[in-house]
Write an enzyme that holds these catalytic residues in place. Sequence first.
Site, PDB file in Angstrom:
ATOM      1  N   CYS A  60       0.843  -1.194   0.000  1.00  0.00           N
ATOM      2  CA  CYS A  60       0.000   0.000   0.000  1.00  0.00           C
ATOM      3  C   CYS A  60       0.878   1.244   0.000  1.00  0.00           C
ATOM      4  O   CYS A  60       2.091   1.172   0.207  1.00  0.00           O
ATOM      5  CB  CYS A  60      -0.912   0.032   1.227  1.00  0.00           C
ATOM      6  SG  CYS A  60      -2.022  -1.394   1.361  1.00  0.00           S
ATOM      7  N   GLY A 109      -0.709   0.940  -5.088  1.00  0.00           N
ATOM      8  CA  GLY A 109      -2.011   0.324  -4.882  1.00  0.00           C
ATOM      9  C   GLY A 109      -3.087   0.986  -5.701  1.00  0.00           C
ATOM     10  O   GLY A 109      -3.256   2.202  -5.631  1.00  0.00           O
ATOM     11  N   GLY A 121       1.829  -2.969   4.791  1.00  0.00           N
ATOM     12  CA  GLY A 121       2.560  -4.148   5.219  1.00  0.00           C
ATOM     13  C   GLY A 121       1.639  -5.277   5.609  1.00  0.00           C
ATOM     14  O   GLY A 121       0.479  -5.341   5.195  1.00  0.00           O
ATOM     15  N   TYR A 148      11.095  -3.714  -7.804  1.00  0.00           N
ATOM     16  CA  TYR A 148       9.799  -3.619  -8.481  1.00  0.00           C
ATOM     17  C   TYR A 148       8.890  -2.498  -7.998  1.00  0.00           C
ATOM     18  O   TYR A 148       8.367  -1.735  -8.796  1.00  0.00           O
ATOM     19  CB  TYR A 148       9.077  -4.961  -8.333  1.00  0.00           C
ATOM     20  CG  TYR A 148       7.688  -5.002  -8.936  1.00  0.00           C
ATOM     21  CD1 TYR A 148       7.508  -5.023 -10.315  1.00  0.00           C
ATOM     22  CD2 TYR A 148       6.555  -5.005  -8.133  1.00  0.00           C
ATOM     23  CE1 TYR A 148       6.238  -5.062 -10.873  1.00  0.00           C
ATOM     24  CE2 TYR A 148       5.281  -5.042  -8.676  1.00  0.00           C
ATOM     25  CZ  TYR A 148       5.124  -5.078 -10.048  1.00  0.00           C
ATOM     26  OH  TYR A 148       3.879  -5.102 -10.589  1.00  0.00           O
TER      27      TYR A 148
END
Length: 565
Positions: A2, A31, A105, A283
Amino acid sequence: MCGIIGILLANEDQHVNQMIFDGLTVLQHRGQDAAGIVTSENRRLHLRKDNGLVKDVFQQHHMMELRGNMGLGHVRYPTAGSSSCAEAQPLYTNYPFGISVAHNGNLTNTIELSSHVSDDCLRHVNTDSDSELLLNLFAEELTKRKRLTGNFANDIFAAMEGVMRQCKGGYSGLYMINGVGLVGFRDPNGIRPIVFGSRVAEKKGGKVGFKEVPGTPRKMSEADKSLDYCMASESVAIDTLGFKLIRDINPGECIFINHDGNCHTKICHPSARLTPCIFEYVYFARPDSIMDGCSVYETRLNMGVKLAASIQNRYPDHDIDVVIPIPDTSRTSALQAAYQLGRPFREGFIKNRYIARTFIMPGQETRKKSVRLKLNTIKSEFAGKNVLLVDDSIVRGTTAREIVQMARDAGAKKVYFTSAAPPIRYPNIYGIDIPTQHELVAYEREEHEVAKHIGCDWVVYQSIPDLEESVTMASKEGRRIETFDTSCFSGTYVTGQKIGDEYFQALHEKRNDAAQHKKGGKEKGKEKEMGPAGMGGGCEGIVNDGRESEKDGGRGCEPIVNANS
């Protein structure tokens, strides 16, 4: 995974709504499932959250109601719980004070924590979200202290120590305590990122207090409404909004900024150490971000250098004609690899930017179908050539197989494939929704077997040591990162879990394709009942006053009634 942001402005007549909206927009890559903002205005909370992108969730009438000089924002990529609107963040509890949370997380001991919150704390947990547990645990710890008066910092830190003592996993987050201030925190291993920034506040009448921003949070302890503050998942949000990046929040650290803008910090865990998730650099993070002192862009350049060296070592007589990236994350590494190999870099794939990332799409069939919708080839760059395709990672192999076939269909003679990340063989348990082991293409496969599976001539993966060195090479002097969380590559989890534990069995039941299809069907049914995002006012929120908007079905930002007391 997130994106989170929290802002506190010194001038109580200014509003954070537009700044949080802009911050969430630059964090949108973290997100795309849901978005939310909560603000505090004279001890009154205003909340708007719903499924969808930032630009779709917040319309003009919502923004007009999100008033106040302090607020939190969140964009969600679902990894724990469901993707329902009810679990969109920020989440809220009314006791004590009125506390909101935005969390990034994953907690790994949620069963234990959920029982504790329900049975021992007598607090109702309304969702499957671990963020709600973080919220209630902090609220419960605060109720153990005497009523907050005067210097709140000690009580906040004591509460945070209690939270960190109980919670396991990788997490960073923000609490907004109504009428009290803003709290930022990071797990004791520093797995998930969060950074801290400030700027000189413009006071009423154009007066300015500080002439420049102090270099450390400790020097801001007597700012007395002279500074504005921002905490966010990535430094790109700090930069975009015109704040000065101070530093990352340290592992196990809590930063508390009271309503007067005075900043206090404390390490709240006795064995804190920095082991950041290395997949952030591969990424997730934007290339223009700086994390734990490392430029993400520079780390990806280094990954390209290391990849090229591995290819030259393994295939000294290679016949590569051209290097082509798989958009977008791998572009930086591919460019540097091409330079090191002495081969031209070309854009062979054009991306349709209005298709969701395949990484977060449930189910193989949906993922496979989406690849050709998302990418199209420039055939002249493939025709009659031996091409090296560079991607950031290979997860299931479904996307890679489709891309290799697209290259062959475009006329490539040979197709080679290389990954900036090592083989992904294990699930991630700290907030990245990597599938179960058996659904990972590299699980129990060597490179030549992966190559056969995805249909290319050979595959070269980055090694774990080379990946780690790619990041440490970009470290600033005196801030070298010694250890990383590489669990999805190595199977070693810094919080102590072992492959085969009961936790992983439960994870398999939640994440495998069959479960994703089943969950997707349920969520579709819910959408049908609720109506599309943006209709009827979105999620329920903090009931704050009797105003109604003329638009959006007569409802604006009135929501949170999930009070726990």
